[in-house]
Design a protein around this motif. Structure first.
Motif, PDB file in Angstrom:
ATOM      1  N   SER A 195      86.846  43.283  24.422  1.00 47.34           N
ATOM      2  CA  SER A 195      87.865  42.383  24.950  1.00 47.34           C
ATOM      3  C   SER A 195      88.930  43.147  25.725  1.00 47.34           C
ATOM      4  O   SER A 195      89.363  42.711  26.807  1.00 47.34           O
ATOM      5  CB  SER A 195      88.503  41.586  23.811  1.00 47.34           C
ATOM      6  OG  SER A 195      87.556  40.747  23.190  1.00 47.34           O
ATOM      7  N   LYS A 218      89.903  42.904  29.766  1.00 42.37           N
ATOM      8  CA  LYS A 218      91.255  42.673  30.289  1.00 42.37           C
ATOM      9  C   LYS A 218      91.658  43.786  31.252  1.00 42.37           C
ATOM     10  O   LYS A 218      92.362  43.547  32.251  1.00 42.37           O
ATOM     11  CB  LYS A 218      92.263  42.561  29.140  1.00 42.37           C
ATOM     12  CG  LYS A 218      92.084  41.308  28.296  1.00 42.37           C
ATOM     13  CD  LYS A 218      92.218  40.052  29.130  1.00 42.37           C
ATOM     14  CE  LYS A 218      92.052  38.787  28.320  1.00 42.37           C
ATOM     15  NZ  LYS A 218      92.083  37.569  29.156  1.00 42.37           N
ATOM     16  N   GLU A 271      89.902  42.981  34.491  1.00 45.77           N
ATOM     17  CA  GLU A 271      90.636  41.929  35.195  1.00 45.77           C
ATOM     18  C   GLU A 271      91.850  42.509  35.920  1.00 45.77           C
ATOM     19  O   GLU A 271      92.120  42.169  37.086  1.00 45.77           O
ATOM     20  CB  GLU A 271      91.097  40.856  34.207  1.00 45.77           C
ATOM     21  CG  GLU A 271      89.986  39.999  33.634  1.00 45.77           C
ATOM     22  CD  GLU A 271      90.510  39.012  32.605  1.00 45.77           C
ATOM     23  OE1 GLU A 271      91.720  38.697  32.651  1.00 45.77           O
ATOM     24  OE2 GLU A 271      89.722  38.554  31.763  1.00 45.77           O
ATOM     25  N   PRO A 288      95.063  37.876  21.234  1.00 48.60           N
ATOM     26  CA  PRO A 288      94.843  37.911  22.687  1.00 48.60           C
ATOM     27  C   PRO A 288      96.013  38.511  23.454  1.00 48.60           C
ATOM     28  O   PRO A 288      95.814  39.084  24.526  1.00 48.60           O
ATOM     29  CB  PRO A 288      94.628  36.441  23.053  1.00 48.60           C
ATOM     30  CG  PRO A 288      95.305  35.671  21.957  1.00 48.60           C
ATOM     31  CD  PRO A 288      95.109  36.485  20.714  1.00 48.60           C
ATOM     32  N   THR A 338      95.358  41.831  25.674  1.00 46.02           N
ATOM     33  CA  THR A 338      95.723  41.780  27.090  1.00 46.02           C
ATOM     34  C   THR A 338      96.711  42.879  27.431  1.00 46.02           C
ATOM     35  O   THR A 338      96.592  43.545  28.470  1.00 46.02           O
ATOM     36  CB  THR A 338      96.320  40.402  27.438  1.00 46.02           C
ATOM     37  OG1 THR A 338      95.335  39.394  27.215  1.00 46.02           O
ATOM     38  CG2 THR A 338      96.772  40.351  28.892  1.00 46.02           C
ATOM     39  N   GLU A 339      97.691  43.096  26.548  1.00 46.90           N
ATOM     40  CA  GLU A 339      98.702  44.125  26.808  1.00 46.90           C
ATOM     41  C   GLU A 339      98.068  45.506  26.901  1.00 46.90           C
ATOM     42  O   GLU A 339      98.419  46.302  27.788  1.00 46.90           O
ATOM     43  CB  GLU A 339      99.768  44.114  25.708  1.00 46.90           C
ATOM     44  CG  GLU A 339     101.005  44.924  26.027  1.00 46.90           C
ATOM     45  CD  GLU A 339     101.813  44.353  27.180  1.00 46.90           C
ATOM     46  OE1 GLU A 339     102.315  45.156  27.991  1.00 46.90           O
ATOM     47  OE2 GLU A 339     101.940  43.127  27.290  1.00 46.90           O
ATOM     48  N   GLU A 399      96.273  45.697  30.247  1.00 44.77           N
ATOM     49  CA  GLU A 399      97.224  45.732  31.363  1.00 44.77           C
ATOM     50  C   GLU A 399      97.958  47.065  31.433  1.00 44.77           C
ATOM     51  O   GLU A 399      98.130  47.642  32.513  1.00 44.77           O
ATOM     52  CB  GLU A 399      98.227  44.591  31.228  1.00 44.77           C
ATOM     53  CG  GLU A 399      97.658  43.226  31.550  1.00 44.77           C
ATOM     54  CD  GLU A 399      97.343  43.017  33.011  1.00 44.77           C
ATOM     55  OE1 GLU A 399      98.050  43.589  33.875  1.00 44.77           O
ATOM     56  OE2 GLU A 399      96.379  42.298  33.302  1.00 44.77           O
ATOM     57  N   ARG A 450     100.392  40.741  35.990  1.00 45.01           N
ATOM     58  CA  ARG A 450      99.517  39.619  35.660  1.00 45.01           C
ATOM     59  C   ARG A 450     100.232  38.272  35.732  1.00 45.01           C
ATOM     60  O   ARG A 450      99.630  37.267  36.098  1.00 45.01           O
ATOM     61  CB  ARG A 450      98.940  39.839  34.257  1.00 45.01           C
ATOM     62  CG  ARG A 450      97.967  38.771  33.760  1.00 45.01           C
ATOM     63  CD  ARG A 450      97.397  39.195  32.416  1.00 45.01           C
ATOM     64  NE  ARG A 450      96.335  38.294  31.970  1.00 45.01           N
ATOM     65  CZ  ARG A 450      96.513  37.259  31.170  1.00 45.01           C
ATOM     66  NH1 ARG A 450      97.731  36.970  30.733  1.00 45.01           N
ATOM     67  NH2 ARG A 450      95.492  36.505  30.816  1.00 45.01           N
ATOM     68  N   GLN A 466      85.285  35.217  29.795  1.00 42.44           N
ATOM     69  CA  GLN A 466      86.212  34.625  28.845  1.00 42.44           C
ATOM     70  C   GLN A 466      85.814  33.211  28.458  1.00 42.44           C
ATOM     71  O   GLN A 466      86.007  32.800  27.305  1.00 42.44           O
ATOM     72  CB  GLN A 466      87.630  34.631  29.414  1.00 42.44           C
ATOM     73  CG  GLN A 466      88.705  34.193  28.421  1.00 42.44           C
ATOM     74  CD  GLN A 466      90.094  34.571  28.886  1.00 42.44           C
ATOM     75  OE1 GLN A 466      90.304  35.649  29.429  1.00 42.44           O
ATOM     76  NE2 GLN A 466      91.048  33.687  28.684  1.00 42.44           N
ATOM     77  N   LEU A 514      94.616  31.933  32.867  1.00 45.69           N
ATOM     78  CA  LEU A 514      95.262  33.118  32.303  1.00 45.69           C
ATOM     79  C   LEU A 514      96.061  32.810  31.041  1.00 45.69           C
ATOM     80  O   LEU A 514      96.582  33.725  30.409  1.00 45.69           O
ATOM     81  CB  LEU A 514      96.189  33.736  33.353  1.00 45.69           C
ATOM     82  CG  LEU A 514      95.519  34.211  34.652  1.00 45.69           C
ATOM     83  CD1 LEU A 514      96.560  34.481  35.726  1.00 45.69           C
ATOM     84  CD2 LEU A 514      94.666  35.442  34.402  1.00 45.69           C
TER      85      LEU A 514
END
Length: 343
Positions: free
Chosen positions: A43, A47, A50, A175, A179-180, A183, A200, A228, A271
């Motif tokens: 996961s 991210k 992305e 999540p 994501t953090e 990113e 983002r 996703q 998102l």
């Protein structure tokens, strides 16, 4: 040098189908299961991909398979690509039972042929991760494993937490944390390459897409829909009929205007950006799925993560509200979101 000329490798350690033996948390009573390491690794890698697509980097997914792939095969794939750099995602462990070991660390290898660049890359990624997450910093360290030592490009490996720490085990499913990590890893890569990072959550950066569009944001759209949300479509950067059909289906499932155009409302929902909507039993869609992921990460069991606000999700919401001194009404409004959306 244009951003698209940078070729970024993204790698996730271990596998999830089938799970790599031993690479899992201890049994979590609240969830009635263990969390496998690759649930996080894959996961977070996605991210990161992305984020790299949004920067217009070219990206190579080293291990798109769900099963584990040998280090030698991954090294072969990496060395065949002439990558600018490689980032690997992993999660740490200490012992077999839950304990207090915690924190985030980043690795490079002294045997890498570009050791100085690997060290700088690792420091840049580490600094961003420590700024962007609440994890304790354990430093930049060296280790000699194949994806660091045997590859022909600068390479770094992130150990984002400890599976054997109960709080950090929950973060593996969160999540927002996942994501953090992706990113901030991308932001560290931008620092290393000397390019500006496009965030983002700035919707003004996302163009209106429609049938016939062809750019890096189409790659991003297709990657999100496929990885996703489970849509079967090629990630080729061309907005054709199959992509349009997936967009319309996503819009219909999320109570959006079903026009096949990817504008701000569709991007925001794809998102799951704030402001988060009011949710109650009977709702469905991306934000319900996001809610379910947050609840599970805080160890509230609710069955399948299916994007449907049914009785199990309602029970989990009520239990969460009760435990956090919130009004127990089963409605997810600003106060409930405010407590849920903290890592």
């Amino acid at each position: 040098m244009a951003n698209e000329d940078f070729y970024i490798g993204a790698n996730d350690e271990h596998g999830v189908n089938p799970p790599t033996p031993g690479k899992r948390t201890p049994f979590i009573t609240e969830l009635g299961r263990q969390i496998y390491e690759n649930e996080f690794n894959r996961s977070a890698k996605n991210k990161f991909i992305e984020a790299c697509m949004r920067q217009d980097f070219s990206v190579f997914d080293v291990k798109s398979e769900l099963q584990d792939i040998s280090i030698s095969e991954r090294v072969r794939r990496i060395n065949s690509q002439n990558l600018t750099l490689l980032v690997t995602f992993a999660y740490n462990a200490f012992g077999e039972e839950f304990n207090s070991a915690s924190g985030l660390e980043v690795y490079y290898s002294l045997l890498n042929p570009q050791v100085n660049a690997s060290k700088t890359l690792s420091e840049d990624v580490y600094n961003r991760l420590i700024q962007g997450t609440y994890q304790v910093g354990r430093g930049v360290k060296t280790i000699d494993v194949g994806v660091l030592s045997s590859v022909n490009c600068p390479s770094t490996l992130i150990e984002a937490g400890f599976m054997t720490n109960l709080r950090e085990a929950g973060l593996m499913l969160n999540p927002l944390f996942v994501t953090e990590v992706g990113e901030e890893a991308c932001q560290g890569v931008c620092d290393f390459l000397g390019v500006s990072y496009l965030p983002r959550d700035n919707l003004s950066l996302y163009p209106l897409l429609r049938t016939g569009s062809s750019n890096n944001f189409v790659y991003l759209l297709q990657f999100i829909l496929a990885n996703q949300y489970g849509y079967s479509l090629a990630v080729d950067g061309i907005f054709g009929s199959r992509t349009a059909s997936a967009v319309r289906d996503f819009q219909a499932n999320n109570s959006l205007s079903v026009d096949g155009l990817v504008g701000n409302n569709t991007w925001k929902t794809l998102l799951t950006l704030p402001q988060y909507p009011l949710l109650r039993e009977g709702n469905r869609g991306a934000y319900v799925r996001f809610l379910q992921q947050l609840l599970e990460s805080k160890l509230y069991p609710l069955g399948n993560i299916d994007g449907i606000f049914g009785s199990q999700t309602l029970n989990a919401v009520c239990s969460f509200q009760s435990a956090n001194n919130l009004a127990v009404d089963g409605i997810v409004g600003p106060n409930t979101w405010g407590v849920l959306a903290t890592t």
